[in-house]
Write an enzyme that holds these catalytic residues in place. Sequence first.
Site, PDB file in Angstrom:
ATOM      1  CE  LYS A  13      -1.991  -1.176   3.964  1.00 45.27           C
ATOM      2  NZ  LYS A  13      -1.366  -2.299   4.213  1.00 45.27           N
ATOM      3  NE  ARG A  88      -4.351  -1.599   9.698  1.00 47.15           N
ATOM      4  CZ  ARG A  88      -3.286  -0.769   9.585  1.00 47.15           C
ATOM      5  NH1 ARG A  88      -3.438   0.166   9.047  1.00 47.15           N
ATOM      6  NH2 ARG A  88      -2.045  -1.296   9.923  1.00 47.15           N
ATOM      7  NE  ARG A 127       7.841  -2.414   6.021  1.00 52.71           N
ATOM      8  CZ  ARG A 127       6.520  -2.072   6.181  1.00 52.71           C
ATOM      9  NH1 ARG A 127       5.893  -1.630   5.242  1.00 52.71           N
ATOM     10  NH2 ARG A 127       5.924  -2.822   7.203  1.00 52.71           N
ATOM     11  NE  ARG A 160       6.575  -0.283   9.919  1.00 53.21           N
ATOM     12  CZ  ARG A 160       5.565  -0.213   9.123  1.00 53.21           C
ATOM     13  NH1 ARG A 160       5.167   0.591   8.118  1.00 53.21           N
ATOM     14  NH2 ARG A 160       4.288  -0.771   9.675  1.00 53.21           N
ATOM     15  NE  ARG A 171       2.400  -4.972  11.046  1.00 56.15           N
ATOM     16  CZ  ARG A 171       3.270  -4.607  10.124  1.00 56.15           C
ATOM     17  NH1 ARG A 171       4.674  -5.030  10.287  1.00 56.15           N
ATOM     18  NH2 ARG A 171       3.087  -3.794   9.298  1.00 56.15           N
TER      19      ARG A 171
HETATM   20  P1  AP5 Z   1       4.827  -1.599   1.823  1.00 55.28           P
HETATM   21  O1  AP5 Z   1       4.369  -0.850   0.574  1.00 55.28           O
HETATM   22  O2  AP5 Z   1       5.838  -0.882   2.879  1.00 55.28           O
HETATM   23  O3  AP5 Z   1       3.631  -2.419   2.398  1.00 55.28           O
HETATM   24  P2  AP5 Z   1       2.344  -1.771   3.056  1.00 55.28           P
HETATM   25  O4  AP5 Z   1       1.219  -2.552   2.552  1.00 55.28           O
HETATM   26  O5  AP5 Z   1       2.124  -0.295   3.266  1.00 55.28           O
HETATM   27  O6  AP5 Z   1       2.776  -2.459   4.626  1.00 55.28           O
HETATM   28  P3  AP5 Z   1       2.421  -1.773   5.932  1.00 55.28           P
HETATM   29  O7  AP5 Z   1       3.293  -2.824   6.855  1.00 55.28           O
HETATM   30  O8  AP5 Z   1       3.137  -0.531   5.923  1.00 55.28           O
HETATM   31  O9  AP5 Z   1       0.956  -1.695   6.396  1.00 55.28           O
HETATM   32  P4  AP5 Z   1       0.402  -1.805   7.609  1.00 55.28           P
HETATM   33  O10 AP5 Z   1      -0.896  -1.663   7.217  1.00 55.28           O
HETATM   34  O11 AP5 Z   1       0.573  -3.060   8.447  1.00 55.28           O
HETATM   35  O12 AP5 Z   1       1.096  -0.915   8.473  1.00 55.28           O
HETATM   36  P5  AP5 Z   1       0.758   0.845   8.983  1.00 55.28           P
HETATM   37  O13 AP5 Z   1       1.953   1.567   8.906  1.00 55.28           O
HETATM   38  O14 AP5 Z   1      -0.517   1.131   8.268  1.00 55.28           O
HETATM   39  O15 AP5 Z   1       5.774  -2.957   1.015  1.00 55.28           O
HETATM   40  C1  AP5 Z   1       6.089  -3.828   2.119  1.00 55.28           C
HETATM   41  C2  AP5 Z   1       7.565  -4.404   1.449  1.00 55.28           C
HETATM   42  O16 AP5 Z   1       7.144  -5.000   0.300  1.00 55.28           O
HETATM   43  C3  AP5 Z   1       8.404  -3.275   1.382  1.00 55.28           C
HETATM   44  O17 AP5 Z   1       9.748  -3.585   1.627  1.00 55.28           O
HETATM   45  C4  AP5 Z   1       8.510  -2.970  -0.335  1.00 55.28           C
HETATM   46  O18 AP5 Z   1       9.630  -2.975  -0.999  1.00 55.28           O
HETATM   47  C5  AP5 Z   1       7.826  -4.600  -0.735  1.00 55.28           C
HETATM   48  N1  AP5 Z   1       7.206  -4.529  -2.110  1.00 55.28           N
HETATM   49  C6  AP5 Z   1       6.069  -3.774  -2.185  1.00 55.28           C
HETATM   50  N2  AP5 Z   1       5.316  -4.046  -3.461  1.00 55.28           N
HETATM   51  C7  AP5 Z   1       6.209  -5.340  -3.978  1.00 55.28           C
HETATM   52  C8  AP5 Z   1       6.149  -5.874  -5.114  1.00 55.28           C
HETATM   53  N3  AP5 Z   1       5.299  -5.847  -5.897  1.00 55.28           N
HETATM   54  N4  AP5 Z   1       6.972  -7.227  -5.001  1.00 55.28           N
HETATM   55  C9  AP5 Z   1       7.683  -7.356  -4.106  1.00 55.28           C
HETATM   56  N5  AP5 Z   1       8.165  -6.557  -3.186  1.00 55.28           N
HETATM   57  C10 AP5 Z   1       7.221  -5.511  -2.867  1.00 55.28           C
HETATM   58  O19 AP5 Z   1       0.361   0.387  10.610  1.00 55.28           O
HETATM   59  C11 AP5 Z   1       1.348   0.187  11.244  1.00 55.28           C
HETATM   60  C12 AP5 Z   1       0.708   0.297  12.673  1.00 55.28           C
HETATM   61  O20 AP5 Z   1       0.120   1.304  13.067  1.00 55.28           O
HETATM   62  C13 AP5 Z   1      -0.416  -0.792  12.949  1.00 55.28           C
HETATM   63  O21 AP5 Z   1       0.001  -2.161  13.170  1.00 55.28           O
HETATM   64  C14 AP5 Z   1      -1.348  -0.284  14.116  1.00 55.28           C
HETATM   65  O22 AP5 Z   1      -0.524  -0.347  15.327  1.00 55.28           O
HETATM   66  C15 AP5 Z   1      -1.208   1.337  13.651  1.00 55.28           C
HETATM   67  N6  AP5 Z   1      -2.417   1.918  12.919  1.00 55.28           N
HETATM   68  C16 AP5 Z   1      -1.813   2.191  11.640  1.00 55.28           C
HETATM   69  N7  AP5 Z   1      -3.230   2.665  11.189  1.00 55.28           N
HETATM   70  C17 AP5 Z   1      -4.158   2.276  11.942  1.00 55.28           C
HETATM   71  C18 AP5 Z   1      -5.740   2.603  12.079  1.00 55.28           C
HETATM   72  N8  AP5 Z   1      -6.285   3.053  10.891  1.00 55.28           N
HETATM   73  N9  AP5 Z   1      -6.261   1.897  13.110  1.00 55.28           N
HETATM   74  C19 AP5 Z   1      -5.601   1.617  14.110  1.00 55.28           C
HETATM   75  N10 AP5 Z   1      -4.364   1.301  14.324  1.00 55.28           N
HETATM   76  C20 AP5 Z   1      -3.388   1.840  13.265  1.00 55.28           C
END
Ligand code: AP5
Length: 225
Positions: A13, A88, A127, A160, A171
């Site tokens: 994402k 979420r 990552r 991270r 997660r």
């Molecule tokens: P990346 O693009 O970083 O993936 P992502 O989907 O953004 O993953 P996240 O882990 O950031 O999402 P998340 O939803 O768990 O975390 P968030 O920060 O929102 O890609 C991942 C890896 O894959 C990278 O290394 C990239 O290079 C690689 N890649 C990408 N595309 C590829 C491809 N096509 N082929 C191969 N490799 C590829 O949330 C973190 C924490 O914050 C949560 O756990 C929670 O505690 C809190 N939080 C955030 N939002 C909320 C909410 N709305 N409500 C409650 N808590 C929340």
Amino acid sequence: MRVILLGPPGAGKGTQAVRLVERWGVPHISTGDILRANVREGTPLGQEAKRYMDAGDLVPDDVIVGMVGDRLAEPDAATGFLLDGFPRTVPQARALEALVNERDTPIDVVLRLVVDQDDVVARLTGRRTCAECGRIFHVDTDPPSQPGRCDDCGGDIVQRDDDREEVVLNRLEVHRTQTAPLEDFYFERGVLRDISAVGSVDEVTDRAVAVLTEYDAPADGGDAA
Ligand code: AP5
């Protein structure tokens, strides 16, 4: 253009969001990025959020909804936005729906990135992220040119805290139980669109652009392909 990116942790994402907002000229609103900035700055919000994030659990809905409401009220979000990591939970989705209905600015499309669990575990544990500018790398598929240094800003590249395997597995479980129900929520509203998030980053971008272009042409006038 008002878009939600949906998909499990590691679906890509954040990677896709950066490319899509550049094309459409709308702000990228990532709740994870906002929370991590608060943790870095040691704000009261960051101090409260950190214990949930480190465990891979969700930060309480009321905290998140207030935070996103404030962000969406900023002028740059008036004509569109791309939400990454929000909503979420179903209560978050209902709160967002109330907010956009009140402003008569409905969500155009919810784009779901579809990928297998084995792929996302490998993506997340490999990552690495720039501690300064947040650029995302991967040790195998997208390493920095110089080990440990960001190609864009020269900042330190770090792992991270929540990308350790045991936290990643929690997660994914949290996603399955609390976030996956949003697929039905948005399917019923007729705005859910799926794309495969398997393949190269460019291939996934092409699929996303093709879908979003059905709703609104890119600001840069670029082709879908
Ligand atoms: P990346 O693009 O970083 O993936 P992502 O989907 O953004 O993953 P996240 O882990 O950031 O999402 P998340 O939803 O768990 O975390 P968030 O920060 O929102 O890609 C991942 C890896 O894959 C990278 O290394 C990239 O290079 C690689 N890649 C990408 N595309 C590829 C491809 N096509 N082929 C191969 N490799 C590829 O949330 C973190 C924490 O914050 C949560 O756990 C929670 O505690 C809190 N939080 C955030 N939002 C909320 C909410 N709305 N409500 C409650 N808590 C929340």
